[in-house]
Design an enzyme around this catalytic site. Sequence first.
Site, PDB file in Angstrom:
ATOM      1  CG  ASP A 167      46.320 -81.625  26.604  1.00  0.00           C
ATOM      2  OD1 ASP A 167      46.378 -80.888  27.589  1.00  0.00           O
ATOM      3  OD2 ASP A 167      46.784 -82.791  26.586  1.00  0.00           O
ATOM      4  CG  ASN A 417      43.817 -84.113  17.113  1.00  0.00           C
ATOM      5  OD1 ASN A 417      44.076 -85.316  16.998  1.00  0.00           O
ATOM      6  ND2 ASN A 417      43.631 -83.536  18.296  1.00  0.00           N
ATOM      7  CD  GLU A 418      41.099 -86.102  20.394  1.00  0.00           C
ATOM      8  OE1 GLU A 418      40.902 -85.225  21.234  1.00  0.00           O
ATOM      9  OE2 GLU A 418      41.425 -87.269  20.691  1.00  0.00           O
ATOM     10  CG  ASN A 472      43.295 -89.356  18.549  1.00  0.00           C
ATOM     11  OD1 ASN A 472      43.977 -89.992  17.757  1.00  0.00           O
ATOM     12  ND2 ASN A 472      43.275 -88.029  18.579  1.00  0.00           N
ATOM     13  CE1 TYR A 474      45.352 -90.751  25.496  1.00  0.00           C
ATOM     14  CE2 TYR A 474      43.661 -89.947  23.988  1.00  0.00           C
ATOM     15  CZ  TYR A 474      44.977 -89.985  24.402  1.00  0.00           C
ATOM     16  OH  TYR A 474      45.921 -89.260  23.733  1.00  0.00           O
ATOM     17  CE1 TYR A 478      42.477 -87.589  30.297  1.00  0.00           C
ATOM     18  CE2 TYR A 478      42.728 -88.360  28.039  1.00  0.00           C
ATOM     19  CZ  TYR A 478      43.119 -87.522  29.075  1.00  0.00           C
ATOM     20  OH  TYR A 478      44.125 -86.626  28.885  1.00  0.00           O
ATOM     21  CD  GLU A 512      45.943 -87.969  20.483  1.00  0.00           C
ATOM     22  OE1 GLU A 512      45.373 -87.964  21.593  1.00  0.00           O
ATOM     23  OE2 GLU A 512      45.999 -86.977  19.732  1.00  0.00           O
ATOM     24  CD1 TRP A 557      48.854 -87.893  24.261  1.00  0.00           C
ATOM     25  CD2 TRP A 557      49.282 -87.583  22.091  1.00  0.00           C
ATOM     26  NE1 TRP A 557      48.874 -86.548  24.040  1.00  0.00           N
ATOM     27  CE2 TRP A 557      49.136 -86.322  22.723  1.00  0.00           C
ATOM     28  CE3 TRP A 557      49.576 -87.620  20.718  1.00  0.00           C
ATOM     29  CZ2 TRP A 557      49.265 -85.115  22.020  1.00  0.00           C
ATOM     30  CZ3 TRP A 557      49.701 -86.433  20.036  1.00  0.00           C
ATOM     31  CH2 TRP A 557      49.544 -85.204  20.683  1.00  0.00           C
ATOM     32  CE  LYS A 576      47.017 -89.031  28.514  1.00  0.00           C
ATOM     33  NZ  LYS A 576      46.824 -87.602  28.822  1.00  0.00           N
TER      34      LYS A 576
HETATM   35  C1  GCB Z   1      43.777 -86.055  22.911  1.00  0.00           C
HETATM   36  C2  GCB Z   1      44.325 -84.919  22.131  1.00  0.00           C
HETATM   37  C3  GCB Z   1      45.734 -84.554  22.564  1.00  0.00           C
HETATM   38  C4  GCB Z   1      45.828 -84.615  24.077  1.00  0.00           C
HETATM   39  C5  GCB Z   1      45.553 -86.031  24.515  1.00  0.00           C
HETATM   40  C6  GCB Z   1      45.605 -86.230  26.040  1.00  0.00           C
HETATM   41  O1  GCB Z   1      42.837 -86.682  22.558  1.00  0.00           O
HETATM   42  O2  GCB Z   1      44.284 -85.120  20.742  1.00  0.00           O
HETATM   43  O3  GCB Z   1      46.039 -83.288  22.078  1.00  0.00           O
HETATM   44  O4  GCB Z   1      47.064 -84.184  24.551  1.00  0.00           O
HETATM   45  O5  GCB Z   1      44.278 -86.399  24.103  1.00  0.00           O
HETATM   46  O6  GCB Z   1      46.668 -86.517  26.569  1.00  0.00           O
HETATM   47  O7  GCB Z   1      44.579 -86.078  26.687  1.00  0.00           O
END
Ligand code: GCB
Length: 601
Positions: A167, A417-418, A472, A474, A478, A512, A557, A576
């Site tokens: 991303d 990462n992820e 990470n 959300y 999300y 994150e 993040w 973000k």
């Molecule tokens: C994540 C990623 C990061 C993205 C972020 C997002 O999990 O590691 O690169 O920018 O989410 O904002 O969705």
Amino acid sequence: MRTCQMLYPRDTVVRRAVSMDGMWKFRTDQRQEGLEKGWTKGLPGPDLIPVPASFQDLYTDKDMREFTGDVWYETDVFVPGEWEGKEVAVRFGCATHRAKVYVNGKEAVSHEGGFLPFLAVVTDTVQYNAYNKVVVLVNNELNVTSIPCGETKVLSNGKKMSSPYFDFFNYSGLQRPVRLIAYPKEHIEDLSLVYGFEGEDAVVHYTVETTGEHLVTVDVFDALSEKVASCTGKEGELRIPHVHKWGIRDGYLYRFVIRIMDGDTLIDEYYDEIGIRTVEIKGTDILLNGEKVYLKGFGKHEDSDIVGRGFHMGVMKRDFECMKWINANCFRTSHYPYSEEIYQMADREGMLVIDEVAAVGLFKSLMNFMEASTGKKTAFFREDTIPQLLEEHLQCVEDMICRDKNHACVIAWSLLNEPETTDEAAVPYFEKVFAKAWEADPQKRPRTFAMIMNSLPHNCKCYQFSDFLSLNRYYGWYLMGGYEITDAEAAFRKELDAWEAKKLDRPVVFTEYGADTNPAEHKLPSVMWSQEYQLEYLEMCHRVFDSYPFVAGELVWNFADFQTTEGILRMNGNKKGIFTRQRQPKQAAYYYRERWGGKSR
Ligand code: GCB
């Protein structure tokens, strides 16, 4: 081992480093005709662009911004006659994602990987006391065997396009400083340091690698230039009395001067500015100099207007000022190793860094962070491209650690990462990557990787490799965003309860969490994307973090809004940021300034 090229270029009595930054000739190579047409000897056309910078945002034409394929750079550099007899090289801070360097028409080096330095040694190719032509062929195509991972699509008009599995915008080119360097034939290649404390003193175990057998001396000077310790030999112990330990916002640095001597004659000399501190994990705590620290800060990007991912000293300065203002003490170099100058600044400012290698996108999807939330599996680690990817990944881990191991600011390595972790096939891959980091780091710093939403306590096969867990998460963005945020909080707590039940006895750091926010949008009551929602979301996350004693840090993040590929989920980039892309505070920034100013967990 490619050690010697990792030493940061410095001027000393016997070494020279001359900047090659400036306006270089530039040319895209849509039809891949450059080699055939002899561009290695010089480019046709008058176009000039700045180095360092990403090339994408300098133009007004969309084909240039999206250009995927080969681009060429050219400059002339004067090599002084008095350098004859030394090794001479062109050192690139990076070339994204791969490059071939030609000097006076001859290939000098070929390098894969877009975020670490490399040398083109040109001792025997250059003409002394004359200008020499340096041409660089850079390619920015993404694929699944190099890191970061992605795809290159070909459109029906024949033009190529980058489809990252990550991303952030696929900025590329010569994005970091380039220097012409000269150093002695018999030279210092590497320095490794390990620290311990005995009462008031530091005991520093050092190892110096050189290319010859002459005597090595090491002298240590404090900030007032007083000599505080010295030793001879390629390996030894230095005792620094009443050491001033490096710490958060206390970036005290000693100068280590290393020499190779032949009797009274100096053969080589190199120095580095070093902060002395220890880092360790004890139970659920992260300890700096034996004292517990709670990480407060950001996942960042190297990203700004016009220069893209290009290193810009002004942007770096502003970023550190913003981080200090908001009372942050840490950032993660998501999702690639940053320009070396940024670590030097973090050393001086007393800012902690989790250093991340560019292993992002190891999850077969163009929107992994979205699809993973749905529990989708992709069997990424079963592809037959994996052995080649692993080889590249291991090389980058080794190079990153070699480059950054002496920075006091670096307290941990983030090795992916992820990635996908729910499939057993990931396990042997992780084993090798984590073993490589252990072997490469003399200080044996903690290792971790940032875990995607679907890497959960019941299905993640790889968390055990991490010395501290990096999540990470959300919930409330999300997953279950908006009015569902109360359910998001419950789901978030349920996950943390499940981690707690595992009794891992390790720290958990949130690497994150965040919510896209349009700085122009205010709405009462809140809606997603408004400044009000960002605050509600962050307050919810912090309520959760504060309820679990094993949470050892929160890196929101993102530090600032940043550019991504265009799409329906991104409004001209990821929003973000706690700061805008121009580094002005959103409302949430004032909230953090207070929270982090008072927090002492
Ligand atoms: C994540 C990623 C990061 C993205 C972020 C997002 O999990 O590691 O690169 O920018 O989410 O904002 O969705």
